[in-house]
Design an enzyme around this catalytic site. Structure first.
Site, PDB file in Angstrom:
ATOM      1  CE  LYS A   1      -8.920  -7.724  -0.663  1.00  0.00           C
ATOM      2  NZ  LYS A   1      -7.997  -8.769  -0.212  1.00  0.00           N
TER       3      LYS A   1
ATOM      4  CE  LYS B   1      -5.825  -0.678   1.590  1.00  0.00           C
ATOM      5  NZ  LYS B   1      -5.934  -2.087   2.028  1.00  0.00           N
TER       6      LYS B   1
ATOM      7  CE  LYS C   1      -1.095  -7.154  -0.802  1.00  0.00           C
ATOM      8  NZ  LYS C   1      -0.531  -7.707   0.387  1.00  0.00           N
TER       9      LYS C   1
END
Ligand code: TYM
Length: 333
Positions: free
Chosen positions: A117, A198, A201
């Site tokens: 992130k 992965k 969203k």
């Protein structure tokens, strides 16, 4: 900790930070529905985790309602489970401060989600993003959860939670239950565009994921475009990441084993397989979407759940928090 039903306890949560994907559904929420009769379950909408990445306030608010509506639409019963919003129970952040003082800088630096992130949000590597796993540990430990049903990407955070709990227990005596991860076959649904990654969203490419709210045409189209290989044989094998992923998705929706899937598509091409995966996915999501739409029109009902369930959660949370406060030496009044 008091557990009147003598059932094992479960805690899990979802961030209201984007449209939920079939990864969130197959890796987490769908499994939760099978646990609600045998366990005492807490399912949280973790809005405080979501602000570690910038959110538009109106979107965050709407998504918080949406996640609760999705939980219910997917089959979670708000009478059987404690379903609530994290920011409605202040004990999460209160415990989190204490646990921050028992979590090492080095441990947090090793978290792959933090590294990932922070590389995606290079202009906003804030302290909350760094200490996020301690808040997650607090969510779990506050309720003395036995099991935490999550996708594979959360395993490292649960391992850290166990380490923090064990460290605290070794200093102050038995305080926290050491939780176990509960990870099932849908635990890693990959991107349809880059099947080694992965499904997420927050992926900027909308063809990489299937949202729980996509309509049938979109779903079929996304699966038709899914990246596969040139082999043209439906079977699970190393290097066939796209097909392996589609087999996992198909298996999660139908309950079929790999052998059954291989047999079903023997002699057929990828086109037929992709269509079948798209169809079963769309058909499984249709009733969820219908119920979701109905619930989103009834905000008062959702608010009633927020309120009643946050009180139940707060009651349980306060017990652990006051035990922790006493142990570390805070004066109780
Ligand atoms: P979040 O909101 O990213 O995802 C919610 C759940 O969905 C799972 N998941 C997946 N499973 C399979 N395949 C995928 N592609 C996929 N993408 C997501 C996640 O593993 C998760 O179970 N930190 C957590 C939220 C959280 C939490 C907690 C979970 C906060 N506190 C305490 C459990 C216990 C998160 O970001 O999940």
């Amino acid at each position: 900790m008091e557990n009147t039903q003598n059932k094992k306890r479960i805690f899990s949560g979802v961030q209201p930070s984007g449209n939920l994907t079939i990864g969130n559904y197959l890796g987490a929420i769908k499994n939760w529905t099978t646990l609600q009769d045998d366990y005492e379950c807490l399912y949280c909408v973790v809005d405080q985790h979501a602000i570690t990445v910038r959110q538009t306030p109106a979107d965050l608010r709407r998504r918080t309602y949406e996640i609760m509506a999705i939980y219910i639409a997917c089959g979670l019963d708000p009478e059987k489970n404690i379903m609530y919003v994290q920011s409605h129970v202040p004990a999460h952040t209160q415990l989190s401060w204490v646990l921050n003082c028992y979590t090492m800088f080095g441990e947090l630096s090793r978290m792959t989600q933090f590294k990932d992130k922070s590389s995606k949000n290079a202009d906003n590597i804030n302290a909350g993003l760094f200490t996020y796993p301690t808040l997650m540990a607090s969510d779990i430990l506050l309720y003395q959860a036995d099991l935490v049903p999550v996708g594979e990407d959360q395993r490292q955070h649960i391992e850290l939670t166990r380490d923090i709990a064990a460290r605290f227990n070794s200093v102050y005596g038995d305080t926290f239950k050491i939780p176990e991860p509960y990870i099932t076959k849908g635990a890693k649904i990959n991107s349809l565009a880059e099947p080694t990654k992965k499904m997420s969203k927050s992926d900027p490419n909308a063809n990489a994921y299937v949202s729980l709210l996509d309509n049938k045409d979109e779903i079929i189209k996304k699966f038709r475009r899914a990246v596969t290989d040139s082999d043209a044989v439906v079977c699970r094998a190393e290097g066939k990441d796209g097909i392996n992923n589609l087999m996992t998705i198909y298996s999660c929706f139908t309950g079929k084993t790999d052998e059954e899937i291989v047999k079903e598509f023997e002699g057929k091409g990828y086109g037929d397989f992709k269509l079948a995966v798209g169809q079963v996915c769309a058909d499984s999501l249709a009733p969820i979407q219908e119920e979701f739409e109905r619930l989103m029109k009834d905000k008062a009902y959702l608010e009633q759940i927020f309120k009643a369930n946050s009180e139940k959660a707060a009651y349980l949370a306060r017990k652990t928090l006051s035990k922790v406060y006493r142990k570390v030496g805070f004066v109780q009044i």
